[in-house]
Each structure stands twice: as C-alpha cells, then as structure tokens.
Scaffold this active site. Structure first.
Site, PDB file in Angstrom:
ATOM      1  CB  SER A 144       4.824   2.183  13.050  1.00 41.72           C
ATOM      2  OG  SER A 144       3.549   2.322  13.631  1.00 41.72           O
ATOM      3  CE  LYS A 157       7.487  -1.420  10.850  1.00 48.91           C
ATOM      4  NZ  LYS A 157       8.126  -1.452   9.509  1.00 48.91           N
ATOM      5  CE1 TYR A 209       3.315  -1.684  13.541  1.00 47.77           C
ATOM      6  CE2 TYR A 209       4.338  -3.175  11.966  1.00 47.77           C
ATOM      7  CZ  TYR A 209       3.907  -1.910  12.317  1.00 47.77           C
ATOM      8  OH  TYR A 209       4.057  -0.859  11.440  1.00 47.77           O
ATOM      9  CG  ASP A 259      11.220 -13.235   2.075  1.00 53.09           C
ATOM     10  OD1 ASP A 259      10.242 -13.847   2.526  1.00 53.09           O
ATOM     11  OD2 ASP A 259      11.908 -12.447   2.751  1.00 53.09           O
ATOM     12  CE1 TYR A 274      -2.686   2.775   3.042  1.00 49.12           C
ATOM     13  CE2 TYR A 274      -3.166   2.994   0.699  1.00 49.12           C
ATOM     14  CZ  TYR A 274      -3.298   3.438   2.007  1.00 49.12           C
ATOM     15  OH  TYR A 274      -4.065   4.561   2.269  1.00 49.12           O
TER      16      TYR A 274
HETATM   17  C1  WQD Z   1      -7.880   3.256  14.069  1.00 47.88           C
HETATM   18  C2  WQD Z   1      -9.011   3.537  15.037  1.00 47.88           C
HETATM   19  C3  WQD Z   1      -9.620   1.658  16.379  1.00 47.88           C
HETATM   20  C4  WQD Z   1     -11.077  -0.776  13.005  1.00 47.88           C
HETATM   21  C5  WQD Z   1      -2.617   0.484  13.254  1.00 47.88           C
HETATM   22  C6  WQD Z   1      -1.281   0.005  13.709  1.00 47.88           C
HETATM   23  C7  WQD Z   1      -0.253   1.035  13.364  1.00 47.88           C
HETATM   24  C8  WQD Z   1      -0.322   1.348  11.906  1.00 47.88           C
HETATM   25  C9  WQD Z   1      -1.712   1.822  11.509  1.00 47.88           C
HETATM   26  C10 WQD Z   1       1.310   0.067  10.730  1.00 47.88           C
HETATM   27  C11 WQD Z   1      -8.799   2.943  16.414  1.00 47.88           C
HETATM   28  C12 WQD Z   1     -10.770   2.040  15.453  1.00 47.88           C
HETATM   29  C13 WQD Z   1     -10.539   0.248  13.766  1.00 47.88           C
HETATM   30  C14 WQD Z   1     -12.441  -1.132  13.174  1.00 47.88           C
HETATM   31  C15 WQD Z   1     -12.657   0.583  14.840  1.00 47.88           C
HETATM   32  N1  WQD Z   1       0.057   0.217  11.140  1.00 47.88           N
HETATM   33  N2  WQD Z   1     -11.321   0.915  14.658  1.00 47.88           N
HETATM   34  N3  WQD Z   1     -13.185  -0.432  14.091  1.00 47.88           N
HETATM   35  O1  WQD Z   1      -4.769   0.677  15.397  1.00 47.88           O
HETATM   36  O2  WQD Z   1      -4.501   3.199  15.106  1.00 47.88           O
HETATM   37  O3  WQD Z   1      -2.935   1.654  13.959  1.00 47.88           O
HETATM   38  O4  WQD Z   1      -2.620   0.765  11.884  1.00 47.88           O
HETATM   39  O5  WQD Z   1       2.224   0.819  10.863  1.00 47.88           O
HETATM   40  O6  WQD Z   1       1.013   0.508  13.686  1.00 47.88           O
HETATM   41  O7  WQD Z   1      -1.318  -0.108  15.120  1.00 47.88           O
HETATM   42  O8  WQD Z   1      -5.268   1.789  13.170  1.00 47.88           O
HETATM   43  O9  WQD Z   1      -7.145   1.684  11.615  1.00 47.88           O
HETATM   44  O10 WQD Z   1      -6.726  -0.300  13.154  1.00 47.88           O
HETATM   45  O11 WQD Z   1      -7.632   1.839  14.094  1.00 47.88           O
HETATM   46  O12 WQD Z   1     -13.349   1.189  15.666  1.00 47.88           O
HETATM   47  O13 WQD Z   1     -12.977  -2.056  12.514  1.00 47.88           O
HETATM   48  O14 WQD Z   1     -10.210   2.944  14.523  1.00 47.88           O
HETATM   49  O15 WQD Z   1     -10.108   1.295  17.664  1.00 47.88           O
HETATM   50  O16 WQD Z   1      -9.339   3.829  17.366  1.00 47.88           O
HETATM   51  P1  WQD Z   1      -4.415   1.830  14.537  1.00 47.88           P
HETATM   52  P2  WQD Z   1      -6.718   1.183  12.950  1.00 47.88           P
END
Ligand code: WQD
Length: 328
Positions: free
Chosen positions: A123, A151, A147, A57, A11
C-alpha cells in the site's frame, strides 16, 4: 499450473481473479470471509468459473500445506489481510498477527513446496509523509498507523527471504486508492458495516442508506482545502497484477499501482454527481486523525517495466461504482 490467490473473495482480490481468469489462468482461491461475503463467489462464477475455492484462514499452516500438496501451484498472489487504518490503531496485535503472520506462513510454505513466484499486496501507506509524487526507491518513513507498518514489515520480510533464496521472485505492488467496480456490476466494493473509505461512503449516501458525507477537513494545503488522493479503477489495479505476475523475475521488484494524478475529495464528489446525475449531500467536519494532505504516485516504473498503465478515468470509476451499488 495454478495461481493461489489469498483473499480472493475480497474487493481487489475478486477483481484480480476476474482479470487472471480472462488471461486463461486457473485459480485456487482462499478466503476466511472476515471482510468479504460468500455471495461474491457466486457472482465470480457468473463471470468465469476457472477456480476452486477453500474457506481457509491463511495463518492456518496445516490448511495451506494440504492445499499446496493437492494442487500444482505455480505462484501466489497474497491479498489476505486486514486494512482498516483506524482499527489497526485500536487493535495493533490483531493486525500484526494477521497481516505479518500470514505473509510469513505463506512464504514459508512456498519455500517448502518450491513455489517461487510471489506477488504481494502492499500500500502507498508505507511511504508515510514523504514528498509527492511517491517513488518506489524512496526511503520509507514511519507510517501513521500499524496497518501501514504491517505492510512495510511484510515487504522487508519478503526481501530477506529473497536474499536467502535466489530462486524467489517477488513483485511488491503498492496500491494508491482503488475505487470502482467491474463493468458487469456483479462484483464491487462491499465493505461490512459503515464504510471507512470515501467512494463506498459516497455510494451509500447516493443510495440514501447514509444521510450525508462528512468531508474530513477543508483546511489542507490543497486548491480546495480537501485531501488529495490518487484514485485508481479497481480493474486497472487488477490488470496491473496480471502484468506483474507475467513479468515476475528473480529478486524483489517494487511497483506503484496508481494513475499519477491527484483528485481532491470535493472533486470526486462533484465528478460522481455529474457522472450519475445524483446529488451527494455533504458537510465539512474536522480532519480525520492520521490523514495526510496529499498522496499520489509516480507511476512511471510500472509503465516502463510491466508495460502497464491505468487507462480508466474518474468518470469510469464513478459510473462503475454506482452501477454496482445501485444494482442497475
Ligand atoms: C480518501 C480521502 C479522507 C472518508 C486508505 C488507507 C490506504 C488504502 C486506501 C488499503 C481522504 C477523505 C474519506 C470519508 C472523507 N487502504 N474522506 N470522508 O485514507 O486515503 O487510504 O484507504 O490499502 O492504506 O489508508 O482512503 O478513502 O479513507 O480517504 O472526507 O467519509 O477521503 O480524508 O482525504 P485513504 P479514504
């Protein structure tokens, strides 16, 4: 001179490849398709074909050696890595072997071939439960998942390599929450299986592929009770990588790539509905283990030192994400 991009079919990797080629760079793209699809490369070529691709890989040292001996590599941008937080809790060794292992092997081959420009995809997760807004010079607190630890460990390894090799120039980029897609709609966020992240889940609900969004908790200490994050358009993030590559200098330099603004889950849902004229049904459910309440960047250092600032807003993110998902 070429830039090697690991995870370039992914992505953020694919969007960064577009931004790099727009700036005239020739690329060597590597990917093992563990979280991406070959079709991304066909769409990438429609935007710009100034790249060669290897189905490799990054933990395969011999394959890397062959590529470094066949191409004059100027520098590398290392995206390749697993990034599902929940999966990392269930399968920590898979994450340590791949994410930390690939960084060590890639840095080792760079040293052997005297390639001293290295941009690393990190991250905001590394900040753990620090106080917002997150600043680059903060003490890193333990993260809530392997994860995030992969990092933080990779960052420390690159710092030690730079201490041992004064020619090594490293830019560590700590992403906040990348969302959206290239304006062409040709590339975007297309995770395998059910999306973990919020925006791709919203677009699948909007498309009718998933019934409704589960909002993970509305009892956080935030104005509407739902989690707050710093959502950044993936093309702003991509352009941040180009700026970081252009500004590489000896030593290790760390930058937050975020907007500095926080948006709640419900604010994002409502912004998506308004921007695209589509209802997104949702249900409030219990919190997701490991989630923090609030996460957003102090993005001023990148603006000062990289002459970069995110310029796309939440409406752009919602419109572009939907254009890619809906195929319009
Ligand atoms: C965002 C918000 C959830 C899904 C993660 C990784 C981070 C980075 C980005 C790699 C939160 C809420 C989510 C859903 C919801 N990845 N949510 N329902 O967790 O902030 O970050 O992705 O680098 O390292 O930790 O992103 O999009 O999963 O969540 O309510 O079905 O949306 O609780 O508040 P996050 P997210």
């Amino acid at each position: 001179m070429k830039i090697l991009v690991t995870g370039g079919a992914g992505y953020i990797g694919s969007h960064t490849c577009v931004a790099l080629m727009e700036q005239g760079y020739s690329l060597v793209i590597l990917d093992n398709f563990s979280n991406s699809k070959p079709a991304v490369l066909d769409n990438l070529r429609k935007l710009n074909d100034n790249f060669v691709f290897y189905h490799v890989d990054v933990t395969n040292e011999e394959a890397l050696e062959r590529i470094f001996s066949n191409h004059k590599i100027d520098g590398v941008i290392h995206f390749a890595g697993y990034k599902a937080v929940g999966e990392s809790v269930a399968e920590p060794l898979k994450y340590y072997m791949n994410n930390v292992g690939s960084t060590m092997i890639l840095a080792k081959v760079c040293q052997k071939y005297n390639v001293n420009k290295f941009v690393f995809s990190s991250s905001a997760t590394v900040y753990g439960e620090n106080q917002v807004p997150f600043k680059e010079d903060m003490e890193l607190l333990p993260t809530t998942n392997p994860y995030g630890e992969t990092k933080a460990m990779s960052e420390r390894i690159l710092m030690d390599v730079a201490k041992a090799n004064p020619k090594f120039a490293v830019s560590i980029l700590r992403y906040f929450n990348p969302v959206g897609a290239h304006e062409s709609g040709l590339i975007g966020e297309d995770p395998n299986g059910i999306p973990n992240n919020l925006m791709p889940y919203i677009t699948k609900v909007a498309k009718g592929e998933l019934e409704k969004l589960r909002v993970f908790g509305n009892d956080y200490p935030t104005p509407d009770g739902t989690g707050i994050r710093d959502y950044i358009h993936v093309m702003d993030l991509a352009e941040g990588h180009v700026a970081a590559y252009k500004h590489l200098r000896k030593g290790v330099h760390i930058y937050n790539l975020g907007t500095g603004k926080g948006t709640s889950v419900l604010e994002l849902v409502h912004a998506f509905e308004k921007a695209n004229g589509i209802k997104v049904p949702y249900e409030i459910v219990e919190r997701r283990p490991g989630d923090i309440a609030i996460c957003y960047a102090d993005a001023s250092k990148a603006e000062r030192e990289l002459d970069w600032k995110a310029k796309r807003d939440i409406v752009d993110m919602c419109r572009d994400a939907w254009r890619f998902e809906s195929g319009i």
